[in-house]
Write a protein that holds these residues in place. Structure first.
Motif, PDB file in Angstrom:
ATOM      1  N   GLU A   1       0.943  -1.148  -0.162  1.00  0.00           N
ATOM      2  CA  GLU A   1      -0.015  -0.165  -0.006  1.00  0.00           C
ATOM      3  C   GLU A   1       0.979   1.312   0.078  1.00  0.00           C
ATOM      4  OE1 GLU A   1      -2.437   2.606  -0.440  1.00  0.00           O
ATOM      5  OE2 GLU A   1      -3.480   0.459  -0.524  1.00  0.00           O
ATOM      6  N   THR A   2       0.406   2.020  -0.896  1.00  0.00           N
ATOM      7  CA  THR A   2       1.159   3.648  -1.111  1.00  0.00           C
ATOM      8  C   THR A   2       0.772   4.582  -0.614  1.00  0.00           C
ATOM      9  OG1 THR A   2       0.853   3.598  -3.349  1.00  0.00           O
ATOM     10  CG2 THR A   2       2.692   2.416  -2.929  1.00  0.00           C
ATOM     11  N   GLY A   3      -0.664   4.531  -0.582  1.00  0.00           N
ATOM     12  CA  GLY A   3      -1.518   5.566  -0.050  1.00  0.00           C
ATOM     13  C   GLY A   3      -1.814   6.266  -1.487  1.00  0.00           C
ATOM     14  N   ILE A   4      -1.573   5.779  -2.560  1.00  0.00           N
ATOM     15  CA  ILE A   4      -2.028   6.243  -3.852  1.00  0.00           C
ATOM     16  C   ILE A   4      -2.889   5.671  -4.389  1.00  0.00           C
ATOM     17  CG2 ILE A   4      -0.795   7.298  -6.012  1.00  0.00           C
ATOM     18  CD1 ILE A   4       1.737   7.828  -4.429  1.00  0.00           C
ATOM     19  N   ASP A   5      -4.085   6.174  -5.170  1.00  0.00           N
ATOM     20  CA  ASP A   5      -4.935   5.272  -6.032  1.00  0.00           C
ATOM     21  C   ASP A   5      -4.735   5.698  -7.411  1.00  0.00           C
ATOM     22  OD1 ASP A   5      -6.059   4.343  -3.673  1.00  0.00           O
ATOM     23  OD2 ASP A   5      -7.312   5.979  -3.525  1.00  0.00           O
ATOM     24  N   THR A   6      -4.316   6.513  -7.893  1.00  0.00           N
ATOM     25  CA  THR A   6      -4.291   7.195  -9.369  1.00  0.00           C
ATOM     26  C   THR A   6      -2.892   7.484  -9.639  1.00  0.00           C
ATOM     27  OG1 THR A   6      -6.487   8.081  -9.131  1.00  0.00           O
ATOM     28  CG2 THR A   6      -5.114   8.599 -11.033  1.00  0.00           C
ATOM     29  N   TYR A   7      -2.214   6.678 -10.565  1.00  0.00           N
ATOM     30  CA  TYR A   7      -1.074   6.905 -11.191  1.00  0.00           C
ATOM     31  C   TYR A   7      -1.230   7.333 -12.509  1.00  0.00           C
ATOM     32  CZ  TYR A   7       0.551   4.094  -6.933  1.00  0.00           C
ATOM     33  OH  TYR A   7       0.340   3.517  -5.733  1.00  0.00           O
ATOM     34  N   VAL A   8      -0.552   8.457 -12.780  1.00  0.00           N
ATOM     35  CA  VAL A   8      -0.538   8.969 -14.139  1.00  0.00           C
ATOM     36  C   VAL A   8       0.938   9.196 -14.722  1.00  0.00           C
ATOM     37  CG1 VAL A   8      -1.105  10.748 -15.682  1.00  0.00           C
ATOM     38  CG2 VAL A   8      -2.519  10.371 -13.827  1.00  0.00           C
ATOM     39  N   LEU A   9       1.172   8.388 -15.637  1.00  0.00           N
ATOM     40  CA  LEU A   9       2.718   8.383 -16.554  1.00  0.00           C
ATOM     41  C   LEU A   9       2.630   9.078 -17.643  1.00  0.00           C
ATOM     42  CD1 LEU A   9       5.394   7.510 -16.603  1.00  0.00           C
ATOM     43  CD2 LEU A   9       4.650   5.266 -17.813  1.00  0.00           C
ATOM     44  N   VAL A  10       3.171  10.611 -17.742  1.00  0.00           N
ATOM     45  CA  VAL A  10       3.250  11.158 -18.785  1.00  0.00           C
ATOM     46  C   VAL A  10       4.696  10.944 -19.468  1.00  0.00           C
ATOM     47  CG1 VAL A  10       3.190  13.392 -19.778  1.00  0.00           C
ATOM     48  CG2 VAL A  10       1.880  13.011 -17.841  1.00  0.00           C
ATOM     49  N   ILE A  11       4.745  10.527 -20.670  1.00  0.00           N
ATOM     50  CA  ILE A  11       5.748   9.987 -21.498  1.00  0.00           C
ATOM     51  C   ILE A  11       5.986  11.218 -22.636  1.00  0.00           C
ATOM     52  CG2 ILE A  11       7.114   8.541 -23.142  1.00  0.00           C
ATOM     53  CD1 ILE A  11       5.415   6.357 -21.863  1.00  0.00           C
ATOM     54  N   GLY A  12       6.861  11.995 -22.234  1.00  0.00           N
ATOM     55  CA  GLY A  12       7.553  13.220 -22.973  1.00  0.00           C
ATOM     56  C   GLY A  12       8.036  12.869 -24.062  1.00  0.00           C
ATOM     57  N   GLU A  13       8.467  13.979 -24.961  1.00  0.00           N
ATOM     58  CA  GLU A  13       8.943  13.645 -26.324  1.00  0.00           C
ATOM     59  C   GLU A  13       9.937  14.852 -26.827  1.00  0.00           C
ATOM     60  OE1 GLU A  13      10.296  12.559 -29.664  1.00  0.00           O
ATOM     61  OE2 GLU A  13       8.609  11.197 -29.000  1.00  0.00           O
ATOM     62  N   SER A  14      11.222  14.421 -26.889  1.00  0.00           N
ATOM     63  CA  SER A  14      12.320  15.107 -27.474  1.00  0.00           C
ATOM     64  C   SER A  14      12.453  16.354 -26.353  1.00  0.00           C
ATOM     65  CB  SER A  14      12.043  15.750 -28.812  1.00  0.00           C
ATOM     66  OG  SER A  14      11.741  14.643 -29.559  1.00  0.00           O
ATOM     67  N   ALA A  15      12.196  16.242 -25.119  1.00  0.00           N
ATOM     68  CA  ALA A  15      12.569  17.638 -24.307  1.00  0.00           C
ATOM     69  C   ALA A  15      13.749  17.259 -23.651  1.00  0.00           C
ATOM     70  CB  ALA A  15      11.358  17.384 -23.113  1.00  0.00           C
ATOM     71  N   ARG A  16      14.525  18.508 -23.797  1.00  0.00           N
ATOM     72  CA  ARG A  16      15.774  18.863 -23.090  1.00  0.00           C
ATOM     73  C   ARG A  16      15.875  19.251 -21.799  1.00  0.00           C
ATOM     74  NH1 ARG A  16      20.105  20.436 -26.796  1.00  0.00           N
ATOM     75  NH2 ARG A  16      20.340  22.260 -25.469  1.00  0.00           N
ATOM     76  N   SER A  17      16.278  18.666 -20.729  1.00  0.00           N
ATOM     77  CA  SER A  17      16.497  19.254 -19.493  1.00  0.00           C
ATOM     78  C   SER A  17      17.388  20.755 -19.433  1.00  0.00           C
ATOM     79  CB  SER A  17      16.926  18.375 -18.446  1.00  0.00           C
ATOM     80  OG  SER A  17      18.436  17.956 -18.778  1.00  0.00           O
ATOM     81  N   GLU A  18      18.150  20.753 -20.494  1.00  0.00           N
ATOM     82  CA  GLU A  18      18.973  22.130 -20.801  1.00  0.00           C
ATOM     83  C   GLU A  18      17.947  23.121 -21.118  1.00  0.00           C
ATOM     84  OE1 GLU A  18      22.926  21.113 -22.479  1.00  0.00           O
ATOM     85  OE2 GLU A  18      21.604  19.546 -23.351  1.00  0.00           O
ATOM     86  N   ASN A  19      16.602  23.030 -21.433  1.00  0.00           N
ATOM     87  CA  ASN A  19      15.920  24.048 -21.759  1.00  0.00           C
ATOM     88  C   ASN A  19      14.715  24.288 -20.825  1.00  0.00           C
ATOM     89  OD1 ASN A  19      17.328  23.388 -24.424  1.00  0.00           O
ATOM     90  ND2 ASN A  19      16.167  25.052 -25.144  1.00  0.00           N
ATOM     91  N   MET A  20      14.898  23.938 -19.630  1.00  0.00           N
ATOM     92  CA  MET A  20      13.800  23.956 -18.683  1.00  0.00           C
ATOM     93  C   MET A  20      14.477  24.816 -17.533  1.00  0.00           C
ATOM     94  SD  MET A  20      12.493  19.967 -18.805  1.00  0.00           S
ATOM     95  CE  MET A  20      10.918  20.272 -18.107  1.00  0.00           C
ATOM     96  N   SER A  21      13.503  25.836 -17.239  1.00  0.00           N
ATOM     97  CA  SER A  21      13.928  26.657 -16.342  1.00  0.00           C
ATOM     98  C   SER A  21      14.182  25.975 -14.813  1.00  0.00           C
ATOM     99  CB  SER A  21      12.995  27.910 -16.165  1.00  0.00           C
ATOM    100  OG  SER A  21      11.732  27.703 -15.948  1.00  0.00           O
TER     101      SER A  21
END
Length: 516
Positions: free
Chosen positions: A209-229
């Motif tokens: 048990e994790t205390g979480i019912d809804t798990y949402v996985l968002v798979i991004g595309e071509s995103a660079r961490s270098e361009n994220m503030s």
């Protein structure tokens, strides 16, 4: 001499027909090669002395060429377009009654097809050889060289692009019966998807048990961490993430296992690894795992369902209880599916596969959501806007989940190279890319309704090829050999360290040794 010249008239007529069928949609260089191969094929068949044997050998290729031309004219006259993958898939999905009905409905094309077969066979029967000895055999030699050259080029392309494609499909594209490539591709996709979806492992699992019912996985595309503030980029590209910083477990050095989607995505959600890469591992994936653990599973995607670069991912997604692929709109078109899925009560895993910042990045967001301009951001404007739009989408997802016992995991499949000297500034990595092609954002967000959230940072260098282990720990599912007592953060730190990566030819490198 004049009578021999007249015998080339049927060949000239057939060349004009083949040329007209191809000039409608094919690029000039492709049309030219198809014509050359057609002529060489007819002249090579002329080497067979006995006319009955020659016609017998020619029957199948001429039948297919006539069929190809008929399909081209059918698609052009009926829909104003080239024959396509979708048409081929429809034919393969049709039963005998539907096919018979279509043939009756389009009788004029059946008559035209038979006329073409007769004309092509007449061409083969009447076209004389070019001469004697080596000159007569020259077309055959050239034909063989061209075909071998196409096979080598196709093989190199498949290896370089590392797609689940078929060499035969690429070779057929340059033949005078090129429409068959769509049937080959459709059949190949059907078989790969069926193979991945039909082999479901029988897991020996335990649930915590994790205390979480809804798990949402968002798979991004071509995103660079270098361009994220949120990672220190000077432009404010991720205000929503930064506002939720106290609810995040943030990976600061996440590295993708591959620089292209078709390899990178399966590697993150299956038992596949960089050093033991094999599509046979794809059946051991988080969808099958969540299903067996009793989760309600969903897969919603803005990426294509079929084709060389999507078929393996679709095979993984097919076992989700609910699935939907959208072609229109931007990534926020997935939100209605998410809202509908949230009606479910109980444990659930919802996967959202977005288009993110995939090139051309200027088409990944509406003009009304473009805070960065060329005047303010130069050549980076479109790419930064695409990152900002993904951040807005994530903010919308957080808002939908803030009052639920929910969590969101996000990572990009791979990053991109940035080269201002090229016409496409942001582009996929290829053979031996730099480190930039692999540096991706990754985080887990916890709703305020989740007690004791596992927040903080994972600072060590970490490979997203380990994400199947992270994701099952996140969902409270353990397999033999796992350490269920560890938190997600501890698991990530334990899996950190050396990071092998592969390029588009499947060659494996140590990421730390690549050029930065």
């Amino acid at each position: 001499m004049l009578s021999k010249t007249y015998r080339f008239i049927p060949l000239a007529i057939c060349i004009l027909i083949v040329a007209f069928a191809n000039v409608l949609f094919a690029p000039a260089h492709v049309m030219f090669q198809r014509l050359i191969i057609f002529v060489l094929l007819v002249l090579s068949l002329g080497l067979i002395k006995r006319k009955s044997v020659r016609l017998f050998v020619a029957a199948l290729p001429m039948f297919i060429i006539a069929w190809d031309i008929t399909l081209t004219f059918y698609a052009r006259n009926s829909f104003g377009s080239a024959f396509s993958y979708g048409f081929a898939m429809s034919v393969l999905d049709s039963d005998s009654h539907e096919i018979t009905g279509m043939l009756m409905l389009y009788q004029k094309y059946c008559v035209g097809f038979l006329a073409l077969v007769i004309l092509l066979l007449h061409c083969v029967a009447t076209t004389p050889s070019l001469g004697k000895k080596w000159l007569a055999k020259l077309p055959l030699y050239i034909l063989v060289v061209l075909l071998l050259s196409n096979i080598v080029q196709a093989t190199v392309h498949i290896m370089k692009k590392n797609c689940q494609g078929s060499i035969a499909v690429r070779v057929v594209n340059y033949l005078p019966f090129s429409n068959i490539k769509y049937f080959l591709q459709a059949w190949n996709d059907q078989q790969l998807i069926k193979n991945i979806a039909s082999h479901v492992p029988d897991y020996t699992l335990q649930k915590q048990e994790t205390g979480i019912d809804t798990y949402v996985l968002v798979i991004g595309e071509s995103a660079r961490s270098e361009n994220m503030s949120i990672y220190g980029y000077p432009q404010p590209t991720t205000p929503q993430l930064e506002a939720e910083r106290n609810h995040l477990l943030l990976w600061t050095h996440a590295i993708s296992g591959a620089p292209i989607t078709i390899t990178a995505v399966p590697m993150t959600i299956t038992a596949d690894t960089v050093t033991n890469h094999n599509p046979q591992n794809y059946s051991d994936n988080i969808i099958n795992l969540a299903n067996q653990a009793g989760f309600d599973t969903s897969w919603f995607s803005k990426q294509g369902m079929l084709g060389d670069y999507n078929n393996a991912i679709t095979g993984i997604a097919m076992n989700a209880t609910h699935k939907h692929w959208l072609n229109d709109g931007y990534d926020d078109a997935l939100l209605p599916d998410l809202r509908k899925a949230l009606i479910h009560q109980g444990k659930q895993l919802i996967v959202m596969h977005i288009y993110g910042s995939h090139e051309p990045e200027c088409s990944r967001f509406p003009a009304s959501d473009a805070p960065f301009t060329k005047q303010s951001d130069g050549i980076d404007a479109c790419y930064d806007n695409s990152i900002h739009y993904t951040d807005k989408l994530l903010g919308n997802i957080f808002s939908l989940l803030k009052d639920r016992r929910a969590s969101v995991a996000y990572f990009s499949d791979h990053a991109l190279e940035r080269d201002p000297a090229q016409s496409v500034v942001y582009h996929h990595g290829g053979v031996k890319p730099s480190q930039h092609a692999f540096e991706v954002p990754m985080f887990i967000w916890y709703s305020p309704q989740v007690n004791n959230p596992d927040i903080g940072t994972v600072d060590a260098t970490y490979s997203t090829a380990n994400n199947d282990k992270i994701l099952r720990r996140w969902m409270g599912i353990s397999l033999p050999g796992d350490k269920p007592q560890d938190s997600v953060q501890h698991t990530a730190n334990r899996l950190s360290g050396a990071v092998p990566v592969m390029d588009t030819t499947n060659h494996v490198y140590n990421w730390q040794e690549l050029v930065h």
